[in-house]
Write a protein that holds these residues in place. Structure first.
Motif, mmCIF file in Angstrom:
data_model
loop_
_atom_site.group_PDB
_atom_site.id
_atom_site.type_symbol
_atom_site.label_atom_id
_atom_site.label_comp_id
_atom_site.label_asym_id
_atom_site.label_seq_id
_atom_site.Cartn_x
_atom_site.Cartn_y
_atom_site.Cartn_z
ATOM 1 N N ILE A 223 -71.885 -46.882 7.872
ATOM 2 C CA ILE A 223 -72.278 -47.974 8.746
ATOM 3 C C ILE A 223 -71.402 -49.210 8.553
ATOM 4 N N THR A 224 -70.952 -49.441 7.326
ATOM 5 C CA THR A 224 -70.127 -50.618 7.053
ATOM 6 C C THR A 224 -68.793 -50.531 7.778
ATOM 7 N N TYR A 225 -68.149 -49.387 7.682
ATOM 8 C CA TYR A 225 -66.839 -49.233 8.310
ATOM 9 C C TYR A 225 -66.966 -49.118 9.821
ATOM 10 N N GLY A 226 -67.960 -48.363 10.307
ATOM 11 C CA GLY A 226 -68.147 -48.194 11.746
ATOM 12 C C GLY A 226 -68.460 -49.508 12.435
ATOM 13 N N ALA A 227 -69.374 -50.275 11.844
ATOM 14 C CA ALA A 227 -69.705 -51.576 12.427
ATOM 15 C C ALA A 227 -68.589 -52.577 12.177
ATOM 16 N N GLY A 228 -67.899 -52.399 11.060
ATOM 17 C CA GLY A 228 -66.859 -53.350 10.687
ATOM 18 C C GLY A 228 -65.748 -53.468 11.702
ATOM 19 N N ILE B 299 -74.368 -48.694 20.137
ATOM 20 C CA ILE B 299 -73.633 -48.292 18.931
ATOM 21 C C ILE B 299 -74.460 -48.583 17.681
ATOM 22 N N GLY B 300 -75.045 -49.789 17.625
ATOM 23 C CA GLY B 300 -75.840 -50.168 16.454
ATOM 24 C C GLY B 300 -77.022 -49.246 16.253
ATOM 25 N N THR B 301 -77.745 -48.936 17.322
ATOM 26 C CA THR B 301 -78.902 -48.048 17.232
ATOM 27 C C THR B 301 -78.483 -46.670 16.741
ATOM 28 N N TYR B 302 -77.402 -46.153 17.305
ATOM 29 C CA TYR B 302 -76.917 -44.826 16.917
ATOM 30 C C TYR B 302 -76.541 -44.794 15.439
ATOM 31 N N LEU B 303 -75.793 -45.802 14.995
ATOM 32 C CA LEU B 303 -75.291 -45.792 13.623
ATOM 33 C C LEU B 303 -76.400 -46.028 12.599
ATOM 34 N N MET B 304 -77.423 -46.789 12.971
ATOM 35 C CA MET B 304 -78.510 -47.002 12.016
ATOM 36 C C MET B 304 -79.275 -45.711 11.726
ATOM 37 N N ILE B 305 -79.283 -44.788 12.684
ATOM 38 C CA ILE B 305 -79.981 -43.516 12.501
ATOM 39 C C ILE B 305 -79.054 -42.458 11.908
ATOM 40 N N CYS B 306 -77.795 -42.501 12.298
ATOM 41 C CA CYS B 306 -76.871 -41.451 11.884
ATOM 42 C C CYS B 306 -75.542 -42.055 11.449
ATOM 43 N N HIS B 307 -75.371 -42.254 10.138
ATOM 44 C CA HIS B 307 -74.119 -42.775 9.600
ATOM 45 C C HIS B 307 -73.837 -42.124 8.243
ATOM 46 N N LEU C 87 -84.350 -40.982 3.705
ATOM 47 C CA LEU C 87 -83.511 -41.979 3.046
ATOM 48 C C LEU C 87 -82.122 -42.062 3.670
ATOM 49 N N GLY C 88 -81.664 -40.971 4.286
ATOM 50 C CA GLY C 88 -80.396 -41.048 4.999
ATOM 51 C C GLY C 88 -80.468 -42.036 6.151
ATOM 52 N N ILE C 89 -81.627 -42.095 6.795
ATOM 53 C CA ILE C 89 -81.829 -43.038 7.894
ATOM 54 C C ILE C 89 -82.200 -44.422 7.376
ATOM 55 N N ALA C 90 -83.090 -44.475 6.398
ATOM 56 C CA ALA C 90 -83.624 -45.770 5.938
ATOM 57 C C ALA C 90 -83.312 -45.982 4.459
ATOM 58 N N HIS C 91 -82.117 -46.485 4.168
ATOM 59 C CA HIS C 91 -81.764 -46.836 2.792
ATOM 60 C C HIS C 91 -80.975 -48.136 2.787
ATOM 61 N N ALA C 92 -80.939 -48.775 1.628
ATOM 62 C CA ALA C 92 -80.192 -50.036 1.468
ATOM 63 C C ALA C 92 -80.477 -50.978 2.626
ATOM 64 N N LEU C 93 -81.757 -51.160 2.945
ATOM 65 C CA LEU C 93 -82.122 -51.925 4.134
ATOM 66 C C LEU C 93 -81.643 -53.372 4.073
ATOM 67 N N ILE C 94 -81.689 -53.957 2.897
ATOM 68 C CA ILE C 94 -81.317 -55.373 2.793
ATOM 69 C C ILE C 94 -79.849 -55.576 3.156
ATOM 70 N N VAL C 95 -78.976 -54.787 2.563
ATOM 71 C CA VAL C 95 -77.532 -54.936 2.789
ATOM 72 C C VAL C 95 -77.148 -54.535 4.205
ATOM 73 N N GLU C 96 -77.582 -53.351 4.622
ATOM 74 C CA GLU C 96 -77.124 -52.836 5.909
ATOM 75 C C GLU C 96 -77.759 -53.562 7.093
ATOM 76 N N SER D 132 -83.727 -53.831 13.397
ATOM 77 C CA SER D 132 -83.037 -52.915 12.489
ATOM 78 C C SER D 132 -84.018 -52.237 11.541
ATOM 79 N N ILE D 133 -84.867 -53.035 10.900
ATOM 80 C CA ILE D 133 -85.785 -52.494 9.900
ATOM 81 C C ILE D 133 -86.838 -51.599 10.537
#
Length: 292
Positions: free
Chosen positions: A219-224, A243-251, A95-104, A118-119
């Motif tokens: 992920i919101t702040y890092g991508a923001g 950057i996107g790939t890294y943050l989607m797995i580890c944020h 869930l740390g990797i795959a959560h809030a899929l719709i928003v993120e 992303s999904i």
């Protein structure tokens, strides 16, 4: 922006109210479903998923709520189940990797990363790392924290009212623990955001710094801090993809992990595996994916 105690307090109060609204009713619902054995009529659909992760079938609702809602909802469904430290660790990783899929996913879409990528990335990596964690030796996991933090597994109740009273008490106790943790983290992270170094770098395009911010703050702040530069065309697609790939797995490695650590999840396994696989997969994607 200078650190504001009042602003952080307002944020923590807002988050605390959100936590209460999510955890209390969901926890009580989970207790009722489990007590009357109603989960068996719902969770069988997700049996292959939980079996692959080495989790009890009853954790299906936790997984699904985490995937589509957030980690607070997932924890509320999982807390009454009396999970072991190893099972909490698997949940924390998946869930740390795959959560809030719709928003993120929509946040990453603003960086030009497709929803499908992303999904699929987050689900596949979550399953891969979660599945590998389920194969680790049981001796690597301690049950000390789990025994203290997790609610005892479903005592016999004399009536529905008895069940509801106990569930309300336990859900409020759980909410208090989570709110204390989240409030502390909000103050710490708000202070980090206010540091001059953060403010200076957030005005510049810096891949390494963006990853560091995303890993720590989310992920919101890092991508923001990258979205405006991307929309101006100042970033290469290779940088965005990495950057996107890294943050989607580890944020949000601190906040997300500690939410599960209070139930017994192994901090070092969760953090170590997420950082390792984020680095490896981001590197492989950048190396082998053709970018026009």
């Amino acid at each position: 922006m200078p650190f504001s105690l009042q602003r952080s307090l307002q944020t923590s109060l807002k988050s605390s109210w959100t936590i209460l609204k999510l955890i209390v009713p969901i926890y009580i619902l989970a207790d009722i479903l489990f007590y009357y054995n109603l989960l068996s009529y719902i969770t069988f659909i997700f049996k292959p998923l939980v079996a692959f992760l080495g989790l009890p079938q009853e954790t299906a609702l936790s997984l699904v709520s985490g995937l589509f809602l957030n980690l607070y909802a997932a924890i509320a469904f999982a807390a009454p189940l009396g999970l072991s430290a190893k099972e909490w660790t698997i949940l924390a990783i998946f869930l740390g990797i795959a959560h809030a899929l719709i928003v993120e996913t929509e946040i990453m879409r603003r960086l030009g990363i497709s929803r499908v990528y992303s999904i699929l990335l987050r689900l596949s990596v979550g399953l891969l790392v979660g599945g590998l964690t389920s194969k680790l030796p049981q001796s690597w996991f301690s049950n000390e924290l789990s025994q203290e933090a997790v609610v005892p597994s479903h005592p016999l109740y004399h009536s529905l009212l008895d069940l509801l009273q106990n569930s309300l008490y336990e859900s409020l106790s759980l909410s208090l623990k989570v709110m204390l943790l989240v409030t502390t983290l909000i103050f710490v992270l708000d202070f980090i955001k206010s540091l001059q170094m953060i403010e200076q770098h957030s005005q510049k395009v810096n891949s390494g710094f963006s990853i560091l911010v995303g890993v720590i703050l989310g992920i919101t702040y890092g991508a923001g801090i990258l979205i405006a530069e991307y929309e101006k065309g100042f970033l290469q697609k290779r940088e965005i993809l990495f950057i996107g790939t890294y943050l989607m797995i580890c944020h949000a490695i601190i906040e997300d992990t500690l939410l599960f650590v209070i139930f017994g999840a192994n901090l070092w396994i969760v953090v170590g595996l997420r950082i390792m696989f984020a680095t490896l997969i981001a590197y492989l994607v950048l190396k082998y994916k053709k970018i026009t």
